[in-house]
Design a protein around this motif. Structure first.
Motif, PDB file in Angstrom:
ATOM      1  N   ALA A 402       0.845  -1.198   0.000  1.00 26.32           N
ATOM      2  CA  ALA A 402       0.000   0.000   0.000  1.00 26.32           C
ATOM      3  C   ALA A 402       0.878   1.246   0.000  1.00 26.32           C
ATOM      4  O   ALA A 402       1.904   1.304   0.686  1.00 26.32           O
ATOM      5  N   GLY A 403       0.479   2.229  -0.774  1.00 24.31           N
ATOM      6  CA  GLY A 403       1.262   3.447  -0.906  1.00 24.31           C
ATOM      7  C   GLY A 403       2.180   3.447  -2.103  1.00 24.31           C
ATOM      8  O   GLY A 403       2.744   4.488  -2.472  1.00 24.31           O
ATOM      9  N   SER A 404       2.347   2.265  -2.747  1.00 29.73           N
ATOM     10  CA  SER A 404       3.183   2.175  -3.947  1.00 29.73           C
ATOM     11  C   SER A 404       2.449   2.762  -5.149  1.00 29.73           C
ATOM     12  O   SER A 404       1.217   2.808  -5.190  1.00 29.73           O
ATOM     13  N   SER A 405       3.228   3.168  -6.142  1.00 30.72           N
ATOM     14  CA  SER A 405       2.639   3.656  -7.389  1.00 30.72           C
ATOM     15  C   SER A 405       2.363   2.533  -8.380  1.00 30.72           C
ATOM     16  O   SER A 405       1.806   2.784  -9.455  1.00 30.72           O
ATOM     17  N   HIS A 406       2.763   1.300  -8.043  1.00 31.88           N
ATOM     18  CA  HIS A 406       2.514   0.189  -8.953  1.00 31.88           C
ATOM     19  C   HIS A 406       1.005  -0.002  -9.114  1.00 31.88           C
ATOM     20  O   HIS A 406       0.265  -0.069  -8.114  1.00 31.88           O
ATOM     21  N   PRO A 407       0.495  -0.093 -10.338  1.00 35.85           N
ATOM     22  CA  PRO A 407      -0.960  -0.184 -10.552  1.00 35.85           C
ATOM     23  C   PRO A 407      -1.627  -1.325  -9.793  1.00 35.85           C
ATOM     24  O   PRO A 407      -2.730  -1.162  -9.255  1.00 35.85           O
ATOM     25  N   SER A 408      -0.993  -2.492  -9.762  1.00 34.10           N
ATOM     26  CA  SER A 408      -1.602  -3.632  -9.072  1.00 34.10           C
ATOM     27  C   SER A 408      -1.530  -3.467  -7.561  1.00 34.10           C
ATOM     28  O   SER A 408      -2.456  -3.871  -6.837  1.00 34.10           O
ATOM     29  N   ALA A 409      -0.439  -2.872  -7.067  1.00 36.63           N
ATOM     30  CA  ALA A 409      -0.316  -2.660  -5.626  1.00 36.63           C
ATOM     31  C   ALA A 409      -1.339  -1.654  -5.125  1.00 36.63           C
ATOM     32  O   ALA A 409      -1.805  -1.740  -3.980  1.00 36.63           O
ATOM     33  N   LYS A 410      -1.696  -0.700  -5.963  1.00 33.22           N
ATOM     34  CA  LYS A 410      -2.729   0.261  -5.574  1.00 33.22           C
ATOM     35  C   LYS A 410      -4.059  -0.446  -5.326  1.00 33.22           C
ATOM     36  O   LYS A 410      -4.805  -0.095  -4.408  1.00 33.22           O
TER      37      LYS A 410
END
Length: 740
Positions: A402-410
């Motif tokens: 959480a907090g990452s800019s990765h599309p899947s992590a969002k």
């Protein structure tokens, strides 16, 4: 006139000989000796055998097998040698005249003998390629002696399955636990379990090692105490104890103790049929690889999208928790080697835990030492080997969270992933590591321009399909940029696109979609671009994912539950080129699911699992059912199902094949009829995967075949005992039992 008379006499003699052969064959079809009535194929073989002598080349051994009762049809002839770089064996089946040909043997000295139902093993005799060798089969002196050669499922069928009245479990020391909801649920847990496994997902139940109590285990007041001690043995002890506790330890122990007590008192199973039809055309070649402490999960030989990749090349295994020295076989020379696959981070912990109690075969030795835990592998079109493997400790990098800019992590943040991926290039001898945010389990390539490698996530409480764009990874070696993952969202509002969704535990909202939390066991890209996967547990289900243009945001899932009144307990699965799913079931079935048969809408608030029962077809596997059960099914508990999409074996395109984990082999379904691919030696064959390769498209039966390995976690349970290593096998189908 004389010519006509001579012709008439000849015709009558041939006819009498043919009838005699049929009568002789029929006489051999008693329960202990052979199969049901002759198929058209065997009748043709009978007729052909009248005029076909055994002919061999300088690399063959051939002859006739007979006993005191005459020619022995449908029995195995085994040739074994230790003269080559590793132990090598080849196995064939006799025709209706007892004739056999073992083709294409490497130059060596062989020990040759006969094994078959209704027999005991014949004396082993010396043989060399190029020499005819007639063999004397030995009729079993009694039913007990004959039964020692029956596959595990036959012995397992003697288990007295608890009555339906015992479920739901009532708890307490003398009952099954409240976790067990029904008789079928009990069988599902015993045979295929949930995602954490079961009794039959690591080794056979019913082989000699499990149907008897070994004296090395110790001295006990009764067999219940012996079973309590047995399940604590070795590094798997903690898992076995956990499973028994979940089911209700004392009642489950009593069940198995009763089974072994009755067998010790002389109870015998029904007899299996002898091979018939296509089953007599099977040729099995075996090589030992690894060592006695190694167990394997499966192997890889080619790219299933193009099974001519890596033709005649090396065979690679997946040794899971056992070792980082991955066994490799060169089938052209019978030489074995090892590919070392350590984790990228040396702080990665071992995958297996310590011994709970000493084992009868290895005492306190710790057998399984791997940190990389290579579970599954696949070739790509370039002949590179991709593996699911642990490369680091479980905590994920910050860009997965959480907090990452990765599309899947969002959308689906991931804090832990126990297993990631690695790739080995045989040309450069280089091992590369690919960090993944999701827990990689099985993997398989899609048929697309990006050579997308799809994964299922297992065991971390997620319902995730993940992917790696291998084209992008080749160009950038940027794992973060090249991967993605998505949860499973049902289109419950029925508008055909992905919208806001409610959570797995929330009630359906007709205005929204719904996220589900089924944990996926397999991943199976289909030719139409959809991605399928099985869901373990009772009754089990299968999932179909349509990725869309941006899978993290656009993918939609469909869920189809197994109708528990027909079958149950989905395990491994595959999809054929027509989009039909084939699923191994713990109820003792292979089931197909054809989405084209669905009558109700495939989306909307009612499309959550039981909206297409008509899509399912169930095929009871050709083994006995448990002795006190009446419902369809069998004592088999297949681990996986695989579809031979491109006829690598010889039964035709799109042939589904289930692993026969209690059958000593594999169960192929040809035009709705079973072909039992049995591995008679060494007994205890147990497999978790299948691959198929075409080495020579113009080479006929010799240019193609299935590749498999023993996958039992207990190779020492096989008939050869302590010292037995895993085996790689090439299984081929020739046009007749005498083909060279």
């Amino acid at each position: 006139m004389k010519g006509r008379f001579r012709s008439l006499i000849t015709t009558m003699v041939v006819g009498v000989m043919w009838i005699a052969a049929v009568v002789l064959s029929a006489g051999q079809r008693d329960p202990a000796r052979t199969a049901a009535g002759p198929t058209p194929e065997t009748l043709q073989q009978q007729e052909d055998a009248q005029r076909t002598p055994v002919v061999i080349d300088n690399d063959d051994i051939g002859g006739v097998v007979s006993s005191a009762k005459g020619p022995e049809a449908g029995v195995w002839v085994i040739a074994e040698t230790k003269d080559l770089p590793t132990r090598f064996a080849k196995i064939v089946v006799t025709n209706d005249r007892g004739q056999y040909v073992i083709p294409d043997l490497p130059k060596a000295n062989y020990t040759v003998w006969v094994r078959g139902y209704g027999l005991v093993d014949s004396p082993k005799v010396a043989g060399v390629p190029g020499k005819m060798l007639d063999l004397k089969a030995v009729i079993a002196p009694n039913a007990k002696a004959a039964a020692q050669y029956y596959p595990a499922a036959y012995w397992m069928s003697l288990l007295n399955v608890p009555d339906k009245s015992e479920f739901p479990g009532k708890g307490g020391a003398a009952n099954f636990s409240a976790n067990i909801k029904s008789q079928d649920h009990f069988l599902a847990l015993m045979k295929t379990g949930d995602i954490f496994g079961s009794c039959m997902t690591c080794h056979q139940l019913g082989d000699k090692a499990t149907r008897e109590i070994p004296k090395e285990l110790g001295t006990f007041a009764n067999s219940r105490e012996a079973w309590l001690r047995r399940i604590q043995s070795g590094q798997a002890g903690a898992d076995m104890v956990k499973m028994f506790n979940f089911m209700g330890t004392q009642r489950t122990v009593a069940l198995f103790a009763d089974w072994t007590d009755r067998i010790a008192a002389g109870e015998l199973p029904p007899a299996p049929p002898r091979p018939s039809g296509f089953e007599r055309n099977i040729v099995i070649t075996e090589w030992n690889w690894g060592d006695e402490k190694t167990y394997l999960h499966d192997l890889a030989v080619t790219d299933r999208r193009n099974p001519t990749v890596n033709a005649n090349g090396l065979v690679y295994s997946s040794p899971e928790m056992s070792t980082e020295n991955t066994p490799v076989l060169d089938p052209t020379t019978s030489k074995t080697s090892a590919l070392v696959v350590p984790p990228q981070d040396p702080k990665t912990p071992p995958a297996a835990g310590p011994n709970l109690k000493p084992s009868t075969d290895f005492g306190d030795q710790v057998l399984w030492t791997s940190r990389s835990d290579v579970h599954n592998s696949m070739f790509d079109g370039q002949g590179r080997l991709w593996m699911t493997a642990r490369i680091r400790p479980p905590a994920t990098p910050a860009w997965c969270r959480a907090g990452s800019s990765h599309p899947s992590a969002k959308r689906f943040p991931m804090n832990e992933a126990v297993r990631q991926a690695a790739m080995y290039d045989p040309k450069t001898k280089k091992l590369s590591y690919i960090d993944l945010c999701f827990h990689a389990h099985h993997l398989m390539f899609a048929e697309d321009a990006n050579n997308t490698l799809w994964f299922n996530d297992l065991g971390m409480g997620h319902s995730i399909f993940g992917w790696l764009n291998t084209k992008m990874w080749d160009e950038t070696h940027d794992a973060q940029k090249s991967q993605g993952w998505t949860g499973l969202v049902l289109d419950t509002n029925g508008n055909g696109k992905r919208d806001a969704y409610v959570g797995p535990k929330d009630p359906i909202d007709p205005a929204k979609d719904k996220l589900i939390d089924d944990e996926l066991y397999s991943v199976n890209p289909a030719p139409d671009g959809s991605i399928w996967g099985s869901v373990n547990g009772y009754p089990g289900a299968i999932i179909r994912l349509t990725p869309g243009s941006n899978p993290t945001e656009t993918s939609l899932a469909e869920r189809f539950e197994v109708p528990a009144d027909k079958g149950y307990a989905a395990r491994g699965m595959d999809v054929d080129r027509n989009g039909v799913a084939w699923v191994a079931l713990g109820s003792g079935h292979l089931a197909s699911f054809d989405r084209r048969k669905c009558k109700a809408p495939l989306n909307g608030p009612k499309a959550t699992g039981r909206h297409c029962d008509e899509g399912w077809t169930f095929y009871a596997q050709p083994l006995p059912q448990f002795k006190n059960l009446k419902q369809p099914g069998s004592a088999e508990g297949s681990y996986f199902a695989w579809v031979d999409q491109r006829n690598t074996f010889g039964l035709g395109d799109n042939t589904p094949i289930a692993t026969g984990n209690e059958s000593d082999g594999y169960l192929a379904l040809k035009d709705g009829k079973w072909v039992n691919i049995r591995v008679p030696y060494p007994m205890g064959m147990y497999s978790k995967g299948i691959d198929g390769r075409i080495d020579n498209p113009g080479g006929g039966w010799k240019g193609r075949g299935l590749w498999v390995t023993t996958s039992t976690r207990t190779p020492f349970h096989m008939e050869t005992g302590k010292g037995q290593t895993p085996m790689a096998m090439h299984i081929q189908l020739r046009p007749d039992p005498l083909a060279k």
